[in-house]
Design an enzyme around this catalytic site. Structure first.
Site, PDB file in Angstrom:
ATOM      1  N   TYR A   1       0.809  -1.217   0.000  1.00 47.42           N
ATOM      2  CA  TYR A   1       0.000   0.000   0.000  1.00 47.42           C
ATOM      3  C   TYR A   1       0.841   1.266   0.000  1.00 47.42           C
ATOM      4  CZ  TYR A   1      -4.332  -2.549   0.265  1.00 47.42           C
ATOM      5  OH  TYR A   1      -5.381  -3.340  -0.037  1.00 47.42           O
TER       6      TYR A   1
ATOM      7  N   GLU B   1       0.022 -29.322   7.747  1.00 54.77           N
ATOM      8  CA  GLU B   1      -0.445 -28.215   6.896  1.00 54.77           C
ATOM      9  C   GLU B   1      -1.873 -27.804   7.211  1.00 54.77           C
ATOM     10  OE1 GLU B   1      -1.544 -28.763   2.814  1.00 54.77           O
ATOM     11  OE2 GLU B   1      -1.098 -30.902   2.850  1.00 54.77           O
TER      12      GLU B   1
ATOM     13  N   ASP C   1      -1.134 -33.560   3.361  1.00 57.88           N
ATOM     14  CA  ASP C   1      -2.038 -34.331   2.513  1.00 57.88           C
ATOM     15  C   ASP C   1      -1.219 -35.248   1.616  1.00 57.88           C
ATOM     16  OD1 ASP C   1      -4.240 -33.089   3.527  1.00 57.88           O
ATOM     17  OD2 ASP C   1      -4.517 -31.695   1.844  1.00 57.88           O
TER      18      ASP C   1
END
Lengths: 369, 719
Positions: free
Chosen positions: A103, A198, A250
């Site tokens: 920003y 995770e 996973d």
């Protein structure tokens, strides 16, 4: 406050490097030339797997960024825009997030064009700057947003506040982006190992089941790909407290890559591997072989899609996955044509993971390294 | 054309086609020539007694129709192939002629107006003006006078109009006036081989006849041949049965014009706008005749002035004999049979242009015909052999003096005057070529871009105007935009949608920024329109604009068959190219092969198509070079502006890092950009003037058609 003085010196050094870079560019403009900034290349082609130290190092390839090139002009400008924003931070001795930096530097050029459209555009430019002037993000007074939480048998001090990770409620300790010694110091540590996963959901399950208490460990969840803060913290725990690190992801190529980054470092941030990689990190699961071992019903599997297969093939080709057991693991995934989420373990009962899966895996040393 | 006539009508004229060109070099029957004609084909039709004064009789001859329908026979080469048709034909013709000789040609045309371009009231107006203007231009040029022509169309009641065409030509002697204007087929143009506008001398009298048939009013002619001569005023009617003038009035009048002719015809007529309008015809005529000045008052009362661009008359085209290359067998037979010479070689030399004794001998040798043979006694086989030998002998191109180009520079200037504000003009004049023994040449000019692309001057940014047209301040925006030319509700809606301004907003309440938005929406709309509109095509034959039968014309076919995409111009498959493009093609020849008597489309001869194609390609190549330079220039401008966009931020950042002044660094980078841009990627500015051809230096050259390098054989493929 010796550290403070050291840091001021570091700031001075970095300011000087940025000033030199900018002055060189101005000088070339003055000669009516086309200035070029040499940026170490952050790509697979410039990643070298160091077999000895067992992590990914950045090679010595450079990319040249010039101003008078229609494809590079904007990037060139952005690089110095980010640099000047960092200088401002250094000047006022403040630290901010990379989101803030985005920003700070975002504004509109002519005809509705912005300096940056979103943060995904400014982040790589910052990384370019880091490697170009050889400064770490925190040395530029920047941090990423906090990501990752931790609970376990550990007491630490964060900016002078003592944190007992045994009593963090359901939320856990939010891992800051900068975990260097001047910010975080470890105090009392009784844990035997670190378990990093995770999935936040899995972490919560285990936290509710007080898995860390029963098995005397530290549990970290990374919410997907691990941030630099999480990696650096794990590395320090691994190194300073000599804790083994178990990784639970996973069973798909993306999960494997999360493990890969923890273990060897990332291609993109190869320059940071040295202080972040954990070559001895242990891949606990989910393994492609776990489906049979733990008798998971086939209904919980998800078919690999084209993207998955492509990613799997890419990973198989990484030199650091070249070993037989990894090839076997990946080949198994390719052959079965399915993937598994950590949550799939719940098909065997809600606390199957905490009561059966993890204890057995850890007890049997059923992991890949 | 013959489709429009009934079989009976056709039978009145000719029983069996005679090869058309056969008649061209032969003196026509209906002329007031004291020397009776030698054997023409037509002998049977007219009693000898009438011969010297045939036009008085009002009957017609086969030769006449033969010329008249020249183009018809072109389509029937079968007749020409037959080497010995004459006996049979003559008998038949005689037979029919004796039966039908009282039928008047005038009557025939009265029944078949479409043949001459009088098939509708709109067409009739056009044809009338066209014939009168053609005559005026030809007359002025023949007399060596720079033409100044006044055309006035005055609307009368009941769908009638009065057409007035006045010129500053040499005038017409009193005795000739009735014949020229009120007698069909009276004229001197069609029996000579020379580039001219009219070819049959039928037009103006047909216009008068049409007027007479539709209004019952006589044609009014005023003519004066010089200051020391009186001006004669005639009112003429036509005796359709006898093809003869009936003089209603014949008097001397006061006329403040030193010399010239004025024709007034009242007729049933309709005035239409658009691409086939009279306005367009006269505008194109002005382009094709840069040496002419035209004043025109249209039926709406608008006065248009087309000033002279060239102060010199075009060179007078010379009359020539036919060229052997491309001569038809029938014509060859006729020429040899009628030749007064005793030896074939002499006939070849004297009947044809560019045949030297050496070439004549060569032809005879190749054909195996002794040079000493009497041409009248040649057998069909011998003539056939000669016919086959001719193309094998290299013969110099016909004299270029026979065809006169407008010239590259005048063509371009003429086009630039008419099609104003285009960004690019190019023109090419090709060297003369031959088809069927007739020399011809092709000229092409293109105009591209600029205002053709809808780029217009919107006026001062502070004005409440779009496209330079002030918007009605009291109206709503939607209503005011409807006043713009070419805008309808749909376009207005689209335009407003693009800008997001409410259609109900009053014009006077518009902000400047909104006006700017409207203008840019108008621009992009206009550009889009231009890009998807077919190119405007201007066809000229011997300096006469062709406005009808676009699709039937060889010029159109050549344009469509060319692959314009190759030159960076969009073109739908098998169609005309599209975009802000004007294509002008001028076909000049001693004999323009029109597809029909109304003279609106050039016939498809391979040699002609090929020449048009080559001329188009030469121009298109220039255009494509210009287009790609333009694209490059635009891209480089954009590139430069791309850098300029980033310089302020870069210099501010560099200044912050080094402690320098942003302004100084900015200047430094700007300088480097200039230097860098010049050095490496930005091409020099295109000089539009320099890219235009500046003269027609090579347009008049008399070069050998067979040896001209084309160098672009790979060009134009598809189709």
């Amino acid at each position: 406050m010796t550290t403070k003085t050291r840091r001021d010196k570091k700031d001075e050094q970095i300011l000087e490097r940025m000033r030199d870079l900018a002055q060189a560019v101005i000088d070339i403009f003055g000669e009516k030339g086309n200035p070029a900034v040499q940026i170490p290349l952050r790509s697979l082609s410039n990643s070298v797997y160091d077999e000895e130290s067992r992590f990914i190092r950045m090679g010595d390839k450079l990319q040249e960024r010039v101003f008078f090139h229609q494809g590079q002009a904007k990037r060139f400008m952005q690089t110095f825009l980010v640099a000047s924003a960092c200088k401002e931070l250094l000047d006022v001795r403040k630290t901010t997030s990379i989101r803030d930096l985005f920003y700070m530097t975002k504004h509109t050029l002519a005809r509705g064009e912005n300096t940056f459209d979103d943060q995904s555009e400014s982040d790589p430019v910052l990384e370019d700057l880091e490697v170009t002037i050889g400064a770490l993000r925190e040395e530029l007074h920047l941090f990423a947003s906090n990501k990752g939480t931790m609970v376990g048998n550990l007491t630490l001090v964060d900016s002078g506040d003592t944190i007992d990770c045994r009593s963090m409620g359901t939320g856990g300790y939010g891992i800051p982006s900068i975990v260097e010694e001047h910010v975080v110091q470890f105090k009392k540590c009784e844990a035997d190992f670190v378990l990093i996963m995770e999935k936040d959901a899995v972490w919560r399950r285990l936290n509710e089941d007080k898995f860390w208490k029963k098995h005397n460990c530290i549990m970290v969840q990374s919410g997907g790909q691990t941030s630099r803060g999480v990696r650096r913290l794990l590395r320090r725990l691994h190194e300073e407290k000599e804790l083994p690190v178990y990784v639970l992801v996973d069973n798909d190529p993306w999960g494997l890559y999360i493990y890969s980054v923890l273990k060897y470092g990332s291609i993109n941030l190869a320059f940071e591997s040295e202080r972040m990689a954990i070559p001895k990190a242990r891949f606990l699961g989910l393994s492609s072989f776990d489906r049979e071992k733990f008798d998971l019903p086939s209904v919980v599997t998800i078919a690999l899609n084209k993207n998955d297969e492509k990613r799997a093939r890419e990973i198989m080709k990484y030199p650091w996955f070249n070993e037989k057991r990894w090839q076997k693991e990946l080949q198994k995934m390719m052959d079965s044509k399915v993937k598994l989420e950590l949550e799939a373990l719940s098909s065997r009962g809600i606390s199957f993971i905490s009561e059966k899966y993890l204890p057995e895996k850890i007890k049997n040393d059923d992991y890949l390294e | 054309m013959p489709k429009k006539t009934t079989m009976d009508d056709l039978f009145l004229f000719s029983v069996e086609p005679v090869p058309a060109p056969a008649a061209k070099p032969v003196p026509a029957p209906v002329r007031k020539d004291p020397t009776p004609e030698p054997e023409t084909d037509a002998i049977p039709t007219v009693p000898d007694a009438d011969a010297p004064d045939r036009h008085e009789t009002g009957s017609f001859s086969i030769t006449g129709t033969d010329n008249l329908f020249g183009a018809l026979w072109e389509d029937q080469p079968a007749a020409a192939e037959d080497a010995t048709p004459r006996q049979r034909q003559r008998v038949k013709a005689e037979e029919f002629a004796t039966q039908q000789r009282e039928i008047s040609i005038s009557e025939f045309f009265a029944k078949n107006k479409q043949l001459l371009g009088f098939d509708s009231a709109a067409r009739a107006l056009m044809t009338t003006v066209k014939e009168a203007v053609d005559n005026s231009l030809d007359a002025c040029e023949d007399a060596g006078l720079l033409p100044t022509i006044i055309v006035e169309i005055q609307p009368l009641e009941e769908g009638r109009m009065c057409v007035t065409v006045q010129d500053n030509g040499p005038g017409i002697v009193r005795e000739q006036i009735p014949k020229i204007f009120a007698q069909l087929l009276y004229g001197s143009k069609f029996h000579r081989l020379r580039q001219s506008r009219g070819q049959q001398g039928i037009g103006i009298s047909a216009a008068g006849m049409y007027g007479q048939l539709t209004t019952g009013k006589p044609m009014r002619i005023t003519s004066r041949i010089g200051e020391r001569h009186p001006a004669h005023y005639f009112e003429l009617m036509m005796d359709l049965k006898k093809n003869r003038a009936r003089i209603v009035k014949d008097m001397i009048v006061d006329w403040d014009v030193p010399h010239g002719t004025r024709v007034e015809i009242e007729l049933e007529a309709q005035y239409k706008g658009g691409r086939q309008s009279l306005d367009e015809y006269l505008a194109q005529t002005a382009v094709a005749n840069p040496h002419a000045e035209i004043f025109y008052t249209n039926p709406r009362g608008d006065k248009l002035h087309f000033p002279r661009v060239a102060q010199e008359l075009p060179r007078q085209p010379e009359e020539i004999r036919p060229h052997p290359h491309g001569v038809e067998l029938g014509m060859l037979i006729k020429m040899l049979r009628e030749s007064p010479h005793r030896r074939v070689s002499a006939s070849l030399q004297h009947e044809f242009s560019r045949v030297t004794p050496r070439i004549a001998d060569e032809i005879c040798e190749l054909a195996g015909v002794p040079t000493t043979r009497n041409p009248q006694k040649l057998t069909g086989d011998e003539i056939q052999a000669l016919y086959k030998a001719i193309p094998q002998v290299k013969i110099l191109a016909p004299p270029a003096t026979a065809v006169v180009p407008i010239g590259e520079e005048l063509l371009r200037r003429g086009l630039a005057r008419q099609i104003r504000g285009a960004e690019f003009y190019v023109s090419r004049s090709r060297s003369p070529r031959v088809y069927r023994g007739n020399p011809f040449l092709v000229e092409v000019a293109l105009a591209y871009g600029g205002e053709l692309q809808g780029l217009v001057d919107h006026g001062d940014p502070g004005e409440l105007s779009v496209a330079g047209i002030a918007l009605d301040q009291e109206k709503t925006l939607a209503a005011a935009l409807l006043d713009l030319p070419g805008f309808n509700r749909k376009k207005v809606a689209e335009c407003l949608e693009k800008t997001g301004i409410s259609p109900r907003k009053r014009v006077k309440g518009l902000e400047f920024s909104e006006i700017a938005q409207l203008r840019s929406a108008y621009d992009s709309y206009a550009r889009q329109e231009a890009d998807t509109t077919s190119a405007q095509i201007i066809r000229l034959a011997n300096r006469v604009p062709l406005l009808y039968q676009l699709k039937a014309c060889a010029i159109s076919r050549a344009i469509m068959e060319m692959n314009w995409r190759r030159y960076g111009v969009t073109q739908p498959r098998g169609g005309f190219p599209q975009g802000p493009l004007v294509i002008m093609v001028h076909f000049a020849s001693v004999w323009v092969p029109f597809t029909s008597e109304s003279k609106e489309a050039v016939a498809h001869f391979d040699e002609i198509l090929e020449e048009i194609r080559l001329a188009l390609q030469e121009c298109a190549r220039e255009l494509s070079v210009w287009l790609s330079r333009k694209v490059k220039l635009k891209a480089s401008r954009e590139r430069k502006s791309l850098f300029q966009r980033y310089i302020p931020d870069l210099s501010r950042s560099l200044a912050a890092l080094t402690g320098g002044k942003p302004k100084d660094i900015d200047a430094l980078i700007q300088e480097a950009l200039e230097e860098f841009a010049d050095q490496i990627e930005l091409p020099e500015m295109v000089d539009l003037e320099a890219s235009l051809p500046t003269g027609d230096s090579d347009s008049d050259s008399d070069s050998d058609p067979d040896s001209e390098p084309e160098g672009d054989d790979s060009d134009d493929d598809e189709n």
